[in-house]
Design an enzyme around this catalytic site. Structure first.
Site, PDB file in Angstrom:
ATOM      1  N   ASP A  27      59.607 -36.065  64.766  1.00 52.47           N
ATOM      2  CA  ASP A  27      59.769 -34.950  63.984  1.00 52.47           C
ATOM      3  C   ASP A  27      60.721 -35.447  62.522  1.00 52.47           C
ATOM      4  OD1 ASP A  27      60.052 -32.427  62.730  1.00 52.47           O
ATOM      5  OD2 ASP A  27      60.623 -31.383  64.841  1.00 52.47           O
TER       6      ASP A  27
HETATM    7  C1  BGC Z   1      60.202 -28.967  62.464  1.00 53.70           C
HETATM    8  C2  BGC Z   1      58.621 -29.495  62.644  1.00 53.70           C
HETATM    9  C3  BGC Z   1      57.851 -29.491  61.646  1.00 53.70           C
HETATM   10  C4  BGC Z   1      58.336 -30.495  60.685  1.00 53.70           C
HETATM   11  C5  BGC Z   1      57.576 -30.650  59.379  1.00 53.70           C
HETATM   12  C6  BGC Z   1      60.705 -30.089  61.243  1.00 53.70           C
HETATM   13  O1  BGC Z   1      61.802 -29.778  60.979  1.00 53.70           O
HETATM   14  O2  BGC Z   1      60.791 -29.335  63.685  1.00 53.70           O
HETATM   15  O3  BGC Z   1      58.043 -28.456  63.677  1.00 53.70           O
HETATM   16  O4  BGC Z   1      56.561 -29.786  61.911  1.00 53.70           O
HETATM   17  O5  BGC Z   1      59.532 -30.189  60.318  1.00 53.70           O
HETATM   18  O6  BGC Z   1      57.726 -29.692  58.640  1.00 53.70           O
END
Ligand code: BGC
Length: 691
Positions: free
Chosen positions: A288
């Site tokens: 993530d």
């Molecule tokens: C979130 C994810 C997301 C990623 C990309 C992160 O902060 O937890 O769910 O897919 O950002 O935007």
């Protein structure tokens, strides 16, 4: 022919064939594994590591994620999070990657297409309330068709975190509190995004997230530690991921949470042992956003280099927005802290998906339309199917041509889109007021019925959007008081990204319709249901607590040591305000007693009203005595059927012991123990079966 001529001819032929022989990796007819090996064999270490890196381009549309600057971005990277609504930038980036780099490896463009790309559909939690995963499959397909036309071939969806704490804002993004329900939605979304053939340029690769246990965030705070026993991991949090992998999902995003001392980003047990070795994930794992570097904050890694080593060796293939693989991998390799064969394997996984998506043949965005009549119709239908009628004292469907319409949600174009609304545009939302205008309803102060539309802002749920008090602001509740005071019948329409504490709202309402965050077609969908054109059929995918003091209060808790009134709260009821599976209809349904014949359970449901309706039967199994205690009951199957007024439908549950009567131990090994099991259809009396 003289020998000299023969020599000359063969040299010429050889030269011609050398010139014509395209590398195997560029040959669309060659098998994918051959193409991968051929390309891998040509790559430098730097090129390989860049395939394991993901950066960001486009508008910074997520306040939680502000990208660092990486200076001069390389022309070839594994992936880009592409958040610009303008596909020309994607075309330009891709052109550079494909035409101006040595090997011409296309970029994989990813984005958070969570519940639509431009046409916004109901949030995932709402979709779960319809108990119609096939509708979510259609939604995912429609979203893929728009996203692929916007340059995106990889979505960071579905989010299949089982979530049991409504304070946690991210409960909006998933399918609620039940692992079985989330599993059915997980596979539906994966199949919907990917169709049956990822090489079709209108598809997107799905990404199951957040792996794993993120929904167990302590006290509903975001990004925090999670205390998850191995038993609970297997019982509750892993099943929806397994279902998505079995449905063909090629990628998984690791979660931010620390799982009982070993953060998910660097957890060898979950990433390698379970996901890759046991479940056979053939694609790759992405972190993530900056999750690798955050291992330092979590107290698991000393610095970025240490973090890169720990995450990579645990099985994390691609680094989202950290730049730590790009910065440290070469050094880590020299120092013997990571192995070349593991780098090659990770790169194989990434390249494999690029080949499967047909990116080498079709690197550029597909042609396609946004907001087609079909997409809008689907959005409207999905919204109506997701609404849950929580209360109705004879006031709905509306029988009057005059209403009072009030509340901030009546004219809202933004909040009803929910969090993660991708490229949804406020001006394209049809409001509730606009929809009622179209119905020809007269909005008159003296009307006998007040429709009061209240709710949460979209930014109150989603990422980093936890709330300790899950109530609506007093000024909104005052609108209900005013309507009551004026002697109106009050229909409360609530838009929210989570279950709310409705203790104040319930007594002030003659009817409550919970519409979640329905998306672009919010207005027409609300009008469909309030006027009775569509009979509501949604059921809650998550329990609504009476107060936050009851949390967690999911239905599938384990049995207490003492029953009856013992151990219950002294100050409030120990029951939730509305349990999982609750939801009214304009019809009345009566259930016959459940009949069990061997491994076949059936129930007859009769629509005793004069209104056609749809009923979902939820089939639960309880295992009263087991070598590892089981939840008091577990959802194992559900089915929704249309039942015309006055008619009956038979619902059948064919019990498969290996699937429905077994349970995992704390290492995921399946136990199937003989004995007596109880079967229940929705809230019917239980029946018993012997196995
Ligand atoms: C979130 C994810 C997301 C990623 C990309 C992160 O902060 O937890 O769910 O897919 O950002 O935007």
């Amino acid at each position: 022919m003289k020998p000299g001529y023969i020599l000359l001819l063969s040299v010429l032929l050889a030269a011609v064939s050398c010139k014509e022989a395209a590398p195997v990796y560029k040959d669309a007819s060659a098998p994918i594994d051959k193409r991968v090996e051929d390309l891998l064999g040509r790559m430098t270490l730097e090129e390989k590591v860049l395939q394991l890196s993901q950066y960001h381009y486009g508008g910074r549309d997520n306040k939680n994620n502000i990208p660092d600057s990486f200076g001069e971005d390389p022309k070839t990277v594994g992936s880009v999070i592409y958040s610009s609504p303008d596909k020309e930038l994607a075309v330009e980036l891709q052109r550079k990657a494909v035409e101006e780099t040595r090997l011409g490896i296309p970029i994989l463009f990813g984005y958070d297409v969570i519940h639509g790309f431009r046409t916004m559909f109901p949030i995932p939690l709402a979709q779960a309330a319809s108990f119609e995963p096939e509708l979510s499959r259609e939604i995912a397909t429609a979203a893929a068709m728009e996203a692929s036309a916007g340059g995106v071939r990889w979505t960071f969806s579905p989010m299949v975190d089982v979530a049991r704490d409504p304070r946690w804002g991210r409960i909006a993004e998933g399918y609620g509190e039940d692992p079985y329900l989330a599993s059915r939605y997980s596979e539906a979304a994966v199949k919907g995004y990917q169709w049956d053939d990822l090489s079709n340029p209108r598809t997107m690769a799905a990404c199951l997230k957040h792996y794993v246990g993120y929904g167990a965030s302590e006290a509903g705070r975001d990004y925090v530690y999670t205390e998850i026993s191995r038993q609970t991991l297997w019982d509750t949090y892993l099943p929806p991921f397994k279902a998505g992998i079995d449905a063909g999902c090629p990628t998984v995003m690791s979660a931010f949470n620390d799982i009982s001392g070993v953060p998910a980003t660097a957890n060898h047990y979950t990433l390698t042992e379970i996901l890759k070795d046991r479940w056979g994930l053939d694609g790759f794992v992405v972190s993530d956003w900056q999750g690798v570097k955050q291992l330092v904050n979590q107290g698991f890694a000393a610095d970025g280099k240490d973090a890169a080593e720990l995450a990579f060796n645990a099985g994390l293939d691609m680094d989202m927005m950290d730049n730590v693989y790009a910065e440290h991998m070469e050094e880590l390799l020299k120092e013997g802290r990571v192995k070349m064969k593991d780098i090659d394997n990770a790169v194989r996984r990434v390249l494999g998906l690029k080949f499967r998506l047909g990116l080498f043949e079709n690197p550029y965005p597909a042609e396609g339309e946004f907001l087609t009549p079909e997409a809008l119709e689907l959005s409207r239908k999905a919204a109506t199917r997701s609404f849950v009628l929580l209360k109705n004292q004879g006031v709905l469907p509306l029988r009057t041509a005059e209403i009072v319409l009030s509340g901030p949600i009546a004219d809202d174009r933004h909040q009803v889109l929910g969090s993660w609304h991708a490229h949804g545009v406020d001006s394209e939302t049809v409001t509730i007021r606009e929809a009622f205008d179209k119905e020809g309803f007269r909005l008159a102060a003296g009307a006998p019925v007040a429709v009061v539309c209240i709710g949460e802002k979209s930014a109150w749920s989603g990422e980093s959007a936890s709330r300790a008090d899950i109530v609506l602001p007093q000024e909104q509740i005052d609108l209900l008081r005013a309507a009551k005071k004026a002697g109106k019948k009050t229909v409360t329409v609530i838009s929210a990204g989570r279950p709310l504490d409705l203790r104040e709202i319930e007594p002030l309402s003659d009817a409550i319709l919970y519409i979640w965050q329905p998306g672009t077609m919010a207005g027409p969908a609300v009008a469909d249901v309030l006027t009775g054109r569509v009979n509501p059929s949604g059921k809650l995918p998550v329990s609504f607590p009476l107060s936050v003091g009851q949390i967690p209060i999911h239905y599938n808790r384990r049995n207490p040591a003492r029953g009856g009134q013992m151990g219950r709260y002294q100050d409030i009821s120990s029951e939730p305000m509305y349990p999982f599976g609750y939801g009214l209809s304009y019809s009345n349904f009566e259930y016959s007693p459940v009949q069990v014949d061997g491994l076949r359970a059936k129930v007859t449901v009769t629509n005793t009203s004069d209104v056609d309706g749809d009923e979902t039967v939820l089939w639960y199994i309880s295992d009263p005595v087991a070598s590892i205690t089981r939840p008091c009951k577990e959802l194992k199957f559900f089915e929704k059927k249309h039942i015309p007024a006055g008619q009956s439908e038979e619902f059948v549950f064919e019990i498969d012991p290996a699937r429905d009567l077994s349970f995992p131990d704390q290492d995921g090994k399946i136990r199937l123990e003989r004995g007596e099991f109880a079967v229940q259809a929705s809230s019917s009396e239980t029946e018993y079966l012997q196995y």
